[in-house]
Design an enzyme around this catalytic site. Structure first.
Site, mmCIF file in Angstrom:
data_model
loop_
_atom_site.group_PDB
_atom_site.id
_atom_site.type_symbol
_atom_site.label_atom_id
_atom_site.label_comp_id
_atom_site.label_asym_id
_atom_site.label_seq_id
_atom_site.Cartn_x
_atom_site.Cartn_y
_atom_site.Cartn_z
ATOM 1 N N THR A 14 0.663 -1.004 0.252
ATOM 2 C CA THR A 14 -0.028 0.151 0.018
ATOM 3 C C THR A 14 0.912 1.316 0.077
ATOM 4 O O THR A 14 0.527 2.251 -0.774
ATOM 5 C CB THR A 14 -0.964 0.011 1.335
ATOM 6 O OG1 THR A 14 -1.827 -1.280 1.343
ATOM 7 C CG2 THR A 14 -1.900 1.093 1.008
ATOM 8 N N ARG A 21 2.167 7.171 -6.311
ATOM 9 C CA ARG A 21 1.101 8.106 -6.914
ATOM 10 C C ARG A 21 1.446 9.642 -6.422
ATOM 11 O O ARG A 21 1.189 10.938 -6.910
ATOM 12 C CB ARG A 21 -0.278 7.957 -6.138
ATOM 13 C CG ARG A 21 -0.820 6.414 -6.461
ATOM 14 C CD ARG A 21 -2.239 6.489 -6.411
ATOM 15 N NE ARG A 21 -2.560 6.511 -4.860
ATOM 16 C CZ ARG A 21 -2.625 5.389 -4.119
ATOM 17 N NH1 ARG A 21 -2.220 4.164 -4.685
ATOM 18 N NH2 ARG A 21 -2.818 5.470 -3.041
ATOM 19 N N SER A 38 1.188 -8.497 -1.786
ATOM 20 C CA SER A 38 -0.084 -7.916 -1.820
ATOM 21 C C SER A 38 -1.131 -9.385 -1.764
ATOM 22 O O SER A 38 -2.107 -9.118 -2.702
ATOM 23 C CB SER A 38 -0.363 -7.164 -3.016
ATOM 24 O OG SER A 38 -1.226 -6.366 -2.859
ATOM 25 N N CYS A 42 -5.849 -12.217 5.097
ATOM 26 C CA CYS A 42 -7.317 -12.244 5.835
ATOM 27 C C CYS A 42 -8.208 -13.411 5.183
ATOM 28 O O CYS A 42 -9.179 -13.911 5.791
ATOM 29 C CB CYS A 42 -8.161 -10.970 5.832
ATOM 30 S SG CYS A 42 -6.995 -9.648 6.602
ATOM 31 N N THR A 273 9.728 6.513 12.811
ATOM 32 C CA THR A 273 10.722 5.785 14.046
ATOM 33 C C THR A 273 11.659 7.055 14.553
ATOM 34 O O THR A 273 11.684 7.965 14.341
ATOM 35 C CB THR A 273 11.387 4.722 13.482
ATOM 36 O OG1 THR A 273 12.453 5.247 12.512
ATOM 37 C CG2 THR A 273 10.646 3.736 12.565
ATOM 38 N N GLY A 282 1.800 -0.984 10.170
ATOM 39 C CA GLY A 282 1.464 -2.202 10.440
ATOM 40 C C GLY A 282 1.517 -3.107 11.554
ATOM 41 O O GLY A 282 1.837 -2.505 12.605
HETATM 42 P P1 FAD Z 1 2.173 -8.237 6.542
HETATM 43 O O1 FAD Z 1 0.903 -8.293 5.699
HETATM 44 O O2 FAD Z 1 2.286 -9.694 7.114
HETATM 45 O O3 FAD Z 1 3.529 -8.159 5.393
HETATM 46 C C1 FAD Z 1 4.630 -8.429 6.315
HETATM 47 C C2 FAD Z 1 5.374 -8.989 5.051
HETATM 48 O O4 FAD Z 1 6.898 -8.371 5.397
HETATM 49 C C3 FAD Z 1 5.361 -10.293 5.192
HETATM 50 O O5 FAD Z 1 5.129 -10.916 3.860
HETATM 51 C C4 FAD Z 1 7.137 -10.818 5.372
HETATM 52 O O6 FAD Z 1 7.430 -11.751 4.527
HETATM 53 C C5 FAD Z 1 7.828 -9.648 5.063
HETATM 54 N N1 FAD Z 1 9.340 -9.464 5.535
HETATM 55 C C6 FAD Z 1 9.408 -9.107 6.823
HETATM 56 N N2 FAD Z 1 10.513 -9.121 7.387
HETATM 57 C C7 FAD Z 1 11.121 -9.065 5.867
HETATM 58 C C8 FAD Z 1 12.478 -8.701 5.624
HETATM 59 N N3 FAD Z 1 13.348 -8.670 6.684
HETATM 60 N N4 FAD Z 1 12.806 -8.644 4.369
HETATM 61 C C9 FAD Z 1 11.866 -8.694 3.496
HETATM 62 N N5 FAD Z 1 10.368 -8.981 3.916
HETATM 63 C C10 FAD Z 1 10.238 -9.364 5.112
HETATM 64 N N6 FAD Z 1 -6.931 -8.513 9.829
HETATM 65 C C11 FAD Z 1 -8.091 -7.825 9.862
HETATM 66 O O7 FAD Z 1 -8.142 -6.629 10.106
HETATM 67 N N7 FAD Z 1 -9.090 -8.463 9.515
HETATM 68 C C12 FAD Z 1 -9.175 -9.861 9.278
HETATM 69 O O8 FAD Z 1 -10.169 -10.561 8.939
HETATM 70 C C13 FAD Z 1 -7.689 -10.413 9.219
HETATM 71 N N8 FAD Z 1 -7.711 -11.850 9.151
HETATM 72 C C14 FAD Z 1 -6.598 -12.477 9.110
HETATM 73 C C15 FAD Z 1 -6.338 -13.731 8.792
HETATM 74 C C16 FAD Z 1 -5.043 -14.407 8.931
HETATM 75 C C17 FAD Z 1 -5.084 -15.721 8.690
HETATM 76 C C18 FAD Z 1 -3.849 -13.545 9.169
HETATM 77 C C19 FAD Z 1 -2.609 -13.966 9.327
HETATM 78 C C20 FAD Z 1 -4.079 -12.267 9.358
HETATM 79 C C21 FAD Z 1 -5.264 -11.515 9.463
HETATM 80 N N9 FAD Z 1 -5.485 -10.058 9.622
HETATM 81 C C22 FAD Z 1 -6.547 -9.667 9.650
HETATM 82 C C23 FAD Z 1 -4.392 -9.154 9.954
HETATM 83 C C24 FAD Z 1 -3.518 -8.562 8.854
HETATM 84 O O9 FAD Z 1 -3.473 -9.513 7.861
HETATM 85 C C25 FAD Z 1 -2.550 -7.926 9.217
HETATM 86 O O10 FAD Z 1 -2.774 -6.993 10.397
HETATM 87 C C26 FAD Z 1 -1.740 -7.182 8.163
HETATM 88 O O11 FAD Z 1 -1.492 -8.012 7.252
HETATM 89 C C27 FAD Z 1 -0.169 -6.703 8.666
HETATM 90 O O12 FAD Z 1 0.176 -5.809 7.535
HETATM 91 P P2 FAD Z 1 1.642 -5.601 7.706
HETATM 92 O O13 FAD Z 1 2.093 -4.939 6.411
HETATM 93 O O14 FAD Z 1 2.114 -5.205 8.936
HETATM 94 O O15 FAD Z 1 2.226 -7.109 7.537
#
Ligand code: FAD
Length: 564
Positions: A14, A21, A38, A42, A273, A282
């Site tokens: 995102t 953009r 992407s 969920c 940070t 996130g």
């Molecule tokens: P993520 O989307 O997890 O992305 C982080 C990414 O960073 C990962 O792909 C990881 O591989 C990558 N990464 C980490 N460290 C490194 C590194 N050192 N180098 C390169 N890449 C790295 N939320 C809701 O609000 N409603 C729901 O219904 C819901 N259902 C869910 C169901 C499941 C099964 C799961 C697992 C989560 C659910 N969530 C839900 C939570 C939601 O998916 C997360 O809150 C959201 O994805 C967080 O976004 P993020 O960018 O912080 O982490």
């Protein structure tokens, strides 16, 4: 300007798209250590259960489309292993060939997410114990469910993901047991609302073992045995571990970024940070809960996506956009019911020493005379002083999402129960009633705050003292035949004015009806006839029944546990 994004799913992708953009000429590199970007984490439980049929439907944006549309250098299977903030360089490891290389940045965004919590218990590394976080995790679960076909699954942890997995494994024909350490599922709900969820799970054949910790896993070639603290052992073909997540902060920690008291990356209101060129979003960040003012972790997709948009704007334009924090609004479908929460619950308010009142109302999801209206239960928590709303919980069949969103909006705007009363909603019989359930919740709260009625909660019945208390059931005799609270006297509301002389004037009077409405009317009659010590049971017999039944089942199970 050169931007590096770490993490390519909710927050990362995102933010990358938003940066583009905002700045057509920027160089943007997005690193993702996994194979996919992407994707819909969920949706993973629903793919396992077959509701989402095609694996490719989980991918919200393919790498090529994303990369071409936003002109972003997407590097999957490339892991950032360190950030050097002094030289502004990251170290990258190509996951496929192990090659290490470096990349410089002007600005960096961290969205590395969270890791499923995995306690160090004996036997935990058995391949039949799985977590649900990524598409590869899902592939493993899918292949195990296909191999074991309609076997036995144990889910450790009764949070949102655990419950979604229970429903989906049931859909595949599995026998499902949920083991949860605390005495309820969905810890964000107060116990009385969780009891409705417990009922739905039990009615759908899910075995609930609450207030029980898993101590070890004993693998055999045939089965895996899950050993509980009480000594009980449950056999399983598959164990889903969903006991929460831990913010992924190793990179940030090693780079010397400040980590907050909750263990998440500390950020300011601009999601910056402790290093001015690094922003974070996130599951990995610690944000402020605006109700308590406390730092908190909110691992949810909505906050991650919104934070990403704000962080990207600030990365490009400087700190112009503030993040207001998250009140933790969440929702889950559990078989036929939906349970949703927003704001803070009783446990948090008690811990913070914040004075509150809570009331429960049961309404129809829409006008009762229009077919298909089903029960909708709302609990709200608010200040006795000024009606400020602290939290809301909604459990029901239809229209739960709309009601929780209304409550969340009011809380988000620092609103009160009086705002709930005034919500102008769209009404026609298939959708609501002329007074929407959220209006009703507001009206009841107004009555309580302004002394029109005094209330007690269902658990008071456990400490009932018949020497000093008089329990009055004002439902019809027909309703009472279906069940009453032990020791109650039935005087139907319609006869109350004529039978006032039967009611003792020297006792505390607790009135109840089916859901609280007639109890309120009876309370008004009694209060205005000199019975000042009168209380209405909030949520009525319905709330009592759910909560009491739940307590009884748990006590019975507890007794069996102690004997075995
Ligand atoms: P993520 O989307 O997890 O992305 C982080 C990414 O960073 C990962 O792909 C990881 O591989 C990558 N990464 C980490 N460290 C490194 C590194 N050192 N180098 C390169 N890449 C790295 N939320 C809701 O609000 N409603 C729901 O219904 C819901 N259902 C869910 C169901 C499941 C099964 C799961 C697992 C989560 C659910 N969530 C839900 C939570 C939601 O998916 C997360 O809150 C959201 O994805 C967080 O976004 P993020 O960018 O912080 O982490």
């Amino acid at each position: 300007m050169k931007y590096i994004i770490i993490g390519g799913v909710a927050g990362g992708a995102t933010a990358a798209a938003k940066i583009r953009r905002e700045d057509e000429h920027a160089e943007i590199i997005m690193f993702e250590r996994g194979e996919y970007i992407s994707y819909a984490n969920c949706g993973l439980p629903y793919y396992i259960g077959g509701k989402i049929e095609k694996r490719e439907d989980l991918i919200v944006q393919g790498i090529t489309t994303f990369s071409n549309r936003y002109d972003i250098d997407v590097r999957t299977l490339n892991e950032i292993t360190s950030i050097d903030t002094s030289t502004k360089k990251v170290t990258v490891r190509n996951v496929q060939n192990g090659k290490i290389y470096f990349e410089s940045y002007d600005k960096l965004l961290l969205s590395p997410g969270a890791m499923p919590f995995k306690p160090s218990l004996p036997g935990i590394d058995d391949p039949r114990i799985l977590t649900v976080r990524t598409i590869p995790d899902t592939d493993k679960i899918k292949s195990l469910t296909e191999k074991t076909k309609k076997g036995k699954a144990v889910i450790v942890g009764g949070g949102f993901i655990g419950l979604e997995m229970a429903e989906n494994l049931k859909a595949l024909g599995f026998m499902v047991t949920i083991v949860e350490m605390i005495p309820q599922v969905m810890t964000q709900l107060d116990p009385v609302m969780a009891s409705i969820v417990h009922n739905e799970l039990r009615e759908n054949g899910v075995e609930l073992i609450l207030g029980e910790a898993v101590m070890a896993f004993h693998p055999t070639s045939e089965k895996l045995y899950v050993q509980l603290k009480s000594g009980r052992e449950i056999s399983a073909d598959l164990v889903i571990l969903s006991i929460g997540v831990k913010a992924e902060t190793s990179l940030a920690r090693e780079a010397g970024l400040k980590i907050g008291i909750t263990g998440g990356i500390e950020v300011n209101d601009y999601l910056q940070t402790s290093n001015k060129d690094i922003y974070a979003t996130g599951d990995a960040v610690e944000i402020i809960n605006p109700i308590t003012g406390d730092p908190s972790l909110t691992p949810l997709a909505g906050p991650a996506n919104k934070q990403a948009r704000i962080a990207a704007t600030n990365l490009v334009h400087g700190n112009i956009c503030r993040y207001k924090g998250s009140i933790g609004t969440g929702i889950a479908k559990i078989f036929r019911i939906t349970a949703a929460v927003t704001g803070v619950n009783e446990k948090t308010l008690n811990k913070k020493g914040i004075k509150f009142i809570s009331t429960i109302t049961h309404s129809g999801s829409h006008a009762g005379y229009y077919p298909g209206s089903e029960s909708l239960s709302i609990k709200i928590l608010y200040s006795p002083k000024n009606g400020k709303l602290f939290g809301g919980q909604v459990v029901g069949y239809g229209g739960v999402d709309k009601r929780i969103d209304i409550i969340a909006t009011i809380i988000g705007q620092n609103g009160t129960v009086y705002d709930l009363m005034e919500i102008e909603h769209a009404y026609a019989p298939p959708f609501s009633s002329a007074k929407d359930p959220v209006n009703m919740a507001g009206f009841v709260a107004d009555n309580v705050i302004n002394g029109k009625v005094k209330i007690v909660t269902w658990d008071i019945i456990n400490n009932f003292d018949f020497g000093n208390d008089y329990l009055l059931d004002v439902r019809s005799p027909e309703e009472c035949k279906q069940g009453m609270i032990k020791g109650a006297v039935n005087i139907p509301l319609e006869e109350l004015r004529l039978r006032l002389d039967e009611i003792p004037s020297d006792k505390r009077i607790i009135v109840y009806c089916a859901i609280g409405m007639r109890g309120y009317l009876a309370s008004r009659i009694l209060l205005q006839n000199g019975y000042g010590n009168t209380y209405n049971l909030t949520g009525g017999y319905k709330t009592y029944l759910f909560a009491h039944k739940d307590q009884e089942i748990m006590t019975k199970l507890g007794d069996t546990k102690n004997k075995s």
